[in-house]
Enzyme design. Structure first.
Site: not given
Length: 196
Positions: A129, A133, A149
């Site tokens: 993640w 990101y 997410d």
């Protein structure tokens, strides 16, 4: 691609000309993303403010107010991250990330999404993640997609249930190479109340 997905098509119609936001300083953005793992935005902002006040370079702006620049990796080379409000584990992750930036294990230059994610997730405390990101928001990589997410899973869920990360990845496969735009549109669908 994106306009073939009914949810994204509605969002695109409302937001023609959507652009992928990027960061002025990818290193700063990466540190902010690491600080924000598993805590609220408000808490992450507070901790980042403490970090900047302790290690950032100060200057006085045109109106006479003292301001601070976010510290560089070099300025954080010997930083002590205790007392900022971080867990010991998060402080160690920050230390590893700074060290890896300084010794070249993490590089912000042009590279593939896969190479970026491989080098960053090799560090302790950084998962997919966070890597995705940072790639999306810090490096403006258009195919980055943080599939786990919570907002994305909520937007793709139905009947009040969140989608699973594997379901999100499968659906987003059709959006390549623009999955980051899909993520932004999904987040925006939550604001407009137009989930699946």
């Amino acid at each position: 691609m994106l306009n073939e997905d009914p949810l994204l098509k509605r969002q695109l119609a409302q937001r023609p000309g959507l652009r992928l936001p990027g960061a002025w300083d990818p290193f700063e953005y990466a540190l902010r993303a690491i600080l924000g793992q598993q805590i609220s935005v408000a808490a992450a902002t507070t901790i980042a403010g403490r970090l900047v006040a302790r290690y950032g370079e100060s200057f006085v702006d045109d109106s006479g107010v003292e301001r601070f620049l976010f510290p560089t990796a070099k300025q954080l080379a010997e930083a002590d991250f205790t007392g900022l409000g971080l867990t010991r584990t998060r402080a160690n992750t920050l230390r590893e990330f700074v060290d890896a930036t300084l010794d070249g294990r993490v590089n912000f230059g042009e590279q593939s999404l896969e190479d970026w994610c491989t080098q960053v997730t090799a560090l302790p405390g950084i998962g997919d993640w966070t890597a995705q990101y940072i790639a999306m928001r810090g490096l403006s990589m258009p195919d980055a997609f943080p599939s786990s997410d919570l907002g994305i899973l909520q937007a793709l869920g139905s009947k009040g249930l969140k989608a699973k990360p594997k379901e999100a990845l499968a659906r987003a496969e059709k959006w390549r190479p623009w999955r980051a735009y899909g993520a932004i549109l999904l987040w925006q669908s939550l604001k407009s109340g137009e989930q699946k």
